[in-house]
Scaffold this motif. Structure first.
Motif, PDB file in Angstrom:
ATOM      1  N   THR A 178      16.081  14.224 -22.718  1.00 20.66           N
ATOM      2  CA  THR A 178      16.326  12.580 -22.714  1.00 20.66           C
ATOM      3  C   THR A 178      16.776  11.539 -23.813  1.00 20.66           C
ATOM      4  O   THR A 178      17.102  10.952 -23.379  1.00 20.66           O
ATOM      5  CB  THR A 178      16.375  11.465 -21.721  1.00 20.66           C
ATOM      6  N   GLY A 179      16.310  12.454 -24.688  1.00 16.31           N
ATOM      7  CA  GLY A 179      16.414  11.448 -26.379  1.00 16.31           C
ATOM      8  C   GLY A 179      15.310  10.569 -26.246  1.00 16.31           C
ATOM      9  O   GLY A 179      15.308   9.942 -26.628  1.00 16.31           O
ATOM     10  N   GLY A 180      14.721  10.574 -25.299  1.00 15.86           N
ATOM     11  CA  GLY A 180      13.039   9.690 -25.359  1.00 15.86           C
ATOM     12  C   GLY A 180      12.093  10.272 -26.703  1.00 15.86           C
ATOM     13  O   GLY A 180      12.346  11.342 -27.456  1.00 15.86           O
ATOM     14  N   THR A 181      11.227   8.888 -26.793  1.00 18.14           N
ATOM     15  CA  THR A 181      10.057   9.914 -27.243  1.00 18.14           C
ATOM     16  C   THR A 181       8.313   9.899 -26.419  1.00 18.14           C
ATOM     17  O   THR A 181       8.258  10.299 -25.108  1.00 18.14           O
ATOM     18  CB  THR A 181       9.621   8.878 -28.640  1.00 18.14           C
ATOM     19  N   TYR A 182       7.601  11.120 -26.990  1.00 17.13           N
ATOM     20  CA  TYR A 182       5.790  11.557 -26.017  1.00 17.13           C
ATOM     21  C   TYR A 182       5.356  11.177 -27.006  1.00 17.13           C
ATOM     22  O   TYR A 182       5.044  11.044 -28.873  1.00 17.13           O
ATOM     23  CB  TYR A 182       6.453  12.896 -26.264  1.00 17.13           C
ATOM     24  N   THR A 183       4.625  10.178 -26.807  1.00 20.22           N
ATOM     25  CA  THR A 183       2.886   9.779 -27.329  1.00 20.22           C
ATOM     26  C   THR A 183       2.082  10.441 -26.560  1.00 20.22           C
ATOM     27  O   THR A 183       1.792   9.617 -25.566  1.00 20.22           O
ATOM     28  CB  THR A 183       3.358   8.163 -27.123  1.00 20.22           C
ATOM     29  N   SER A 184       1.472  10.464 -27.132  1.00 16.42           N
ATOM     30  CA  SER A 184      -0.030  10.648 -26.628  1.00 16.42           C
ATOM     31  C   SER A 184      -1.105   9.129 -27.181  1.00 16.42           C
ATOM     32  O   SER A 184      -0.991   9.137 -28.007  1.00 16.42           O
ATOM     33  CB  SER A 184      -0.781  11.778 -27.427  1.00 16.42           C
ATOM     34  N   VAL A 185      -2.024   9.101 -26.074  1.00 12.24           N
ATOM     35  CA  VAL A 185      -2.699   8.286 -26.127  1.00 12.24           C
ATOM     36  C   VAL A 185      -4.269   8.265 -25.852  1.00 12.24           C
ATOM     37  O   VAL A 185      -4.652   8.855 -24.964  1.00 12.24           O
ATOM     38  CB  VAL A 185      -2.236   6.253 -24.808  1.00 12.24           C
ATOM     39  N   GLU A 186      -5.002   7.270 -26.765  1.00  9.96           N
ATOM     40  CA  GLU A 186      -6.675   8.173 -26.725  1.00  9.96           C
ATOM     41  C   GLU A 186      -7.598   6.553 -26.282  1.00  9.96           C
ATOM     42  O   GLU A 186      -8.851   6.983 -26.240  1.00  9.96           O
ATOM     43  CB  GLU A 186      -7.163   8.810 -27.711  1.00  9.96           C
TER      44      GLU A 186
END
Lengths: 258, 422
Positions: free
Chosen positions: B205-213
Motif C-alpha cells: 500500500t506504499g506504507g512503511t514497516y518498522t521493527s520495534v525493540e
C-alpha cells in the motif's frame, strides 16, 4: 507574470476572508523557521526543502524517503545524504536517486550515489552531483531544467533481519553557480514544477517552493559582459591597428601648410 | 473539491499556528475540517496472547503499547479523525474459526475524545489469536467514506495465524478499492517471518514497516505516522485508461490514479491547444514481489498513431516505483482558423514481471500527472541570445579589430597618396 500572480493571490486573499491565513497554508519548511525533520514517502508526499537547508528525518531501514527542492537555471546542485545506522546491523547498500519535475531520473556526474555499509559502521555518506540546470532543452532531451527536483533515499540491499531497523537520515542540497558557460537560448514559460497548471493559493500543492529570489527570467548571463568587453577590446585594437599604419605625428612627406 | 481545498488550507494554517506557538482562538473554526475530508487514522493493535511477553525494556509488550497509545492520543492533531481497533482481544479459546474472526472496534473513527479513548485502551488485556487479514478488512471499513487521506497503523507482535487468508493480498485489495489508503506496520520484537509479512503488507500500500525493540521507538513512530496523516496532500482522482487511443478517457491538468495490469497498455487523451505545452509524468508502483528488472514507457502519440515524444525509464533491484515523464510543446497555430486543440494520446506500459506465485490482479497502482501550461519560447541558437563568452572569443574579436584597424589605416593612407598625386 509574477506581478499578475501576486495580484491574483492578493485578490484571492481578500475574497477568502472566511478562511483566514489561507496564504500561510503552504507546507513550507520556512513557515516554522526550522529545517524539516521528516521526509515524505512518495513523490506526492515528498517533503519540500530549500537549498542549503539541512533536513533530517527518522525512518526505518526499508523506507523510501522523499524530499523535493527547487533548482534554477545555471545551478549545478549537489545532493548529499548521510544515513545514520543502528549499532548492530548487517551489510546494507544505500542509494540516493534524483528525479526532475517530470519524475525522470537524473544522472549524477560525480559522487557516490550507492554505497554499501559494512556491518557495524555507524553511517553511510552518499552524494550526487547533477548536471547543470539549463534554461531550455528540446522536448526529446533529458537535460535538467529549472523546476522541482526529487531526492529519493532508500536501502537497495538489505537482509530481512535488518528490515525495519531505525535509521536516521540527513539530506542537504547545495548548488554551484555555473555562470554563463551553461547559458543557452530559449526558456520555459513556466518552471518544471509538477501541478503548476492546477496550482491555486489555498490548496495543498504538489510543490510549493520557489528559489530564494524567484525563478530567473533567463535573459541574463555573463555572456553579455564577455561579448560587450570583446566589442570594446576589438574597438581599441582597431584604433591601435589604425594608429600603427599612421606612424607617430605628422607624415614627413606632407608639405607644411597642408 | 472546494471544501477539500479549504480544509487543506485550514489544516496547514492550524499547523503553522501551533508551530508558531500562537494560541488558537476558539472562534477560528474556518480551518475546522468537515467530516468528509478530514484525514482518518485507524490504529489496529494486536492484543493476542503473545503480547504478555515481557521483553520490551523489561515490561510486557502490552504495557509498551498502552504507554505508546496514551502518549499518541495526547499528541494527536485536532483535525485527525482517529479510531482504534483491536485484534485477538476477546476470544481466548482454541477454535481457529472463532479466533480468526476476533477483531473489534475499540474506539470509532471520529472526533477524538482523549479521555474516553485512553479509558478504552486501559481495559485491554492480551487474550487470543492474531487475525491480521480480517482486522485489516474491518479497519478499511472503519475508514470508509470521505475524501481525505486514510491510514491504517498496524501494531503486531506475531505473524498472522489465520492462513490461508494472506494479509498481504488483503492489503493489496484494500488499497485497490480505495484511493489514498496507506497501511503502515510496526512489528514488536519481530522474527524473520513476521518481518517479511509485515513489510509485505506495508509495501502493498506504499506504507512503511518498522521493527520495534524499545517502548520509545514505538511511541515516536506511531506519533510520526499520525502526524504524517495530518499533512495536507493532493488527493489524486481515479480514472480508468482504455486499451486503445480511440476509447481513451479525456484528462485535463491534474493528478490521477489508475491500475495497470501486467502486460496491459493504458491510454489517456489530453487536448493540447496551440502554443501550449503538455507535461505528463507517470509512475508505476511495485506493490508486490516483482522480478528485479523493470521499466516503464510513456509515449505521446498523435490521433493518427504517430509517436511525438516518449519518456522511458528502466531499473534494477529493490524499488517502490519506476517513473518517467515527457513534455510536448504544441506549435503555435500559423493560421487563425486552425486554433483547434490537438488531441494527444498518452500510452503507458510497464514491464514489471510478477514473481512466481504472486497474484497478478488487481493491477499495479499507476499515478499520472498532467499539466498543460504555456509553451516555451523557441530557441534559435545554442547560446543565450547568440552571445559568446571566453578568451577565444576575446582573442578573435581583438585580432579582427586590429586587422580591421590596419586595413582601414592602409586604405586611408593610400587614399591620401592618390589625392596628393592628383
Amino acid at each position: 507574470m509574477r506581478i499578475a500572480r501576486v495580484l491574483g493571490a492578493a485578490a484571492l486573499l481578500l475574497g477568502l476572508a472566511a478562511a483566514p491565513a489561507a496564504a500561510d497554508s503552504s507546507p513550507s519548511p520556512s513557515a516554522d523557521g526550522g529545517a524539516p525533520t521528516q521526509a515524505g514517502t512518495s513523490f506526492r508526499t515528498a517533503t519540500e526543502i530549500e537549498q542549503g537547508q539541512r533536513a533530517t528525518a527518522s525512518g526505518s531501514a526499508g523506507d523510501y524517503l522523499y524530499w523535493s527542492f527547487p533548482a534554477d537555471t545555471g545551478q549545478r546542485p549537489t545532493v548529499k545524504a548521510t544515513v545514520k545506522l543502528p549499532d548492530t546491523h548487517a551489510a546494507q547498500t544505500w542509494q540516493v536517486d534524483v528525479y526532475d519535475g517530470l519524475r525522470r531520473r537524473q544522472a549524477c556526474q560525480y559522487g557516490a550515489q550507492t554505497r554499501t555499509a559494512a556491518p557495524g559502521t555507524s553511517s553511510v555518506e552518499l552524494a550526487c552531483v547533477l548536471r547543470t540546470v539549463r534554461a531550455w532543452a528540446e522536448p526529446w532531451a533529458n537535460d535538467p531544467l529549472p523546476g522541482t527536483y526529487y531526492v529519493r533515499l532508500t536501502v537497495t540491499g538489505v537482509p530481512t533481519s535488518d528490515l525495519g531497523l531505525p535509521v536516521g537520515a540527513e539530506v542537504r542540497v547545495d548548488s554551484k553557480d555555473m555562470g554563463g558557460a551553461a547559458a543557452v537560448d530559449g526558456s520555459l514559460a513556466q518552471p518544471l514544477v509538477p501541478g503548476v497548471a492546477m496550482k491555486t493559493d489555498d490548496e495543498a500543492a504538489l510543490f510549493d517552493l520557489d528559489p530564494d529570489d524567484g525563478w530567473s527570467s533567463g535573459w541574463w548571463s555573463d555572456r553579455w559582459v564577455w561579448t560587450a568587453a570583446g566589442a570594446v577590446l576589438a574597438a581599441l585594437a582597431g584604433i591601435g591597428g589604425y594608429a600603427l599604419t599612421r606612424g607617430s605625428g605628422r607624415p614627413r612627406q606632407v608639405p607644411p601648410g597642408m | 473539491m472546494i471544501i477539500s481545498k479549504r480544509f487543506a488550507a485550514g489544516a496547514g494554517a492550524l499547523l503553522a499556528a501551533l508551530a508558531a506557538g500562537l494560541a488558537l482562538p476558539a472562534g477560528a473554526a474556518a480551518g475546522e475540517p468537515t467530516g468528509e475530508d478530514a484525514p482518518k487514522v485507524d490504529l489496529v493493535l494486536d492484543v493476542s496472547g503473545s503480547m504478555r511477553t515481557r521483553d520490551i525494556d523489561g515490561g510486557s509488550r502490552m504495557a509498551a503499547a498502552k504507554r505508546a497509545f496514551n502518549e499518541v492520543l495526547d499528541a494527536t492533531p485536532d483535525e485527525v479523525r482517529l479510531g482504534i481497533r483491536t485484534l485477538g482481544a476477546d476470544y481466548p479459546g482454541d477454535d481457529k474459526k472463532r479466533g480468526c474472526q476476533d477483531t473489534a472496534r475499540l474506539y470509532p473513527v471520529g472526533p477524538l475524545d482523549r479521555t474516553e479513548a485512553k479509558a478504552a485502551v486501559a481495559t485491554l488485556a492480551p487474550t487470543g489469536w492474531t487475525p491480521i487479514g480480517p482486522a485489516l478488512l474491518a479497519a478499511a471499513d472503519d475508514l470508509d467514506g470521505g475524501t481525505g487521506s486514510r491510514r491504517i497503523v498496524l501494531i503486531s507482535d506475531g505473524e498472522d495465524t489465520c492462513a490461508p487468508l494472506d494479509p498481504c493480498e488483503v492489503a493489496r485489495e484494500i488499497a485497490a478499492k480505495g484511493i489514498g489508503l496507506t497501511i503502515d506496520t510496526l512489528g514488536l520484537v519481530p522474527n524473520a517471518k513476521m518481518r517479511q509479512q509485515l513489510s509485505c503488507i506495508a509495501e502493498a500500500t506504499g506504507g512503511t514497516y518498522t521493527s520495534v525493540e524499545h517502548a520509545d521507538e514505538l511511541t515516536d513512530r506511531v506519533s510520526q505516522l499520525v502526524d504524517r496523516a495530518a499533512e495536507p496532500v493532493v488527493t489524486p482522482v481515479a480514472t480508468e485508461g482504455a486499451d486503445t487511443c480511440a476509447k481513451a478517457p479525456e484528462l485535463t491538468s491534474g493528478l490521477f490514479t489508475d491500475r495497470a495490469e501486467f502486460g496491459q497498455q493504458r491510454w489517456y487523451r489530453v487536448q493540447v491547444p496551440p502554443g501550449k505545452e503538455l507535461r505528463a509524468s507517470v509512475s508505476v508502483s511495485a506493490d508486490r514481489a516483482v522480478a528485479p528488472s523493470y521499466g516503464v514507457l510513456l509515449r505521446a502519440v498523435t490521433g493518427h498513431g504517430r509517436e511525438i515524444v516518449r519518456g522511458e525509464a528502466a531499473g534494477d533491484g529493490r524499488t517502490d516505483v519506476v517513473s518517467t515523464g515527457l513534455r510536448y510543446p504544441e506549435a503555435e497555430a500559423g493560421d487563425e482558423d486552425e486554433e483547434t486543440a490537438e488531441a494527444v494520446c498518452l500510452q503507458v506500459t510497464h514491464s514489471f514481471a510478477a514473481r512466481a506465485g504472486v497474484k497478478t490482479t488487481p493491477g499495479l497502482p499507476l499515478e499520472l500527472t498532467v499539466d498543460v501550461v504555456d509553451g516555451p519560447s523557441d530557441a534559435d541558437d545554442v547560446a543565450s541570445f547568440g552571445l559568446g563568452r571566453g578568451w577565444w572569443l576575446l582573442g578573435v574579436l581583438v585580432l579582427v579589430g586590429f586587422l580591421a584597424g590596419l586595413v582601414w589605416g592602409w586604405v586611408s593612407r593610400w587614399r591620401v597618396a592618390v589625392w596628393r598625386t592628383n
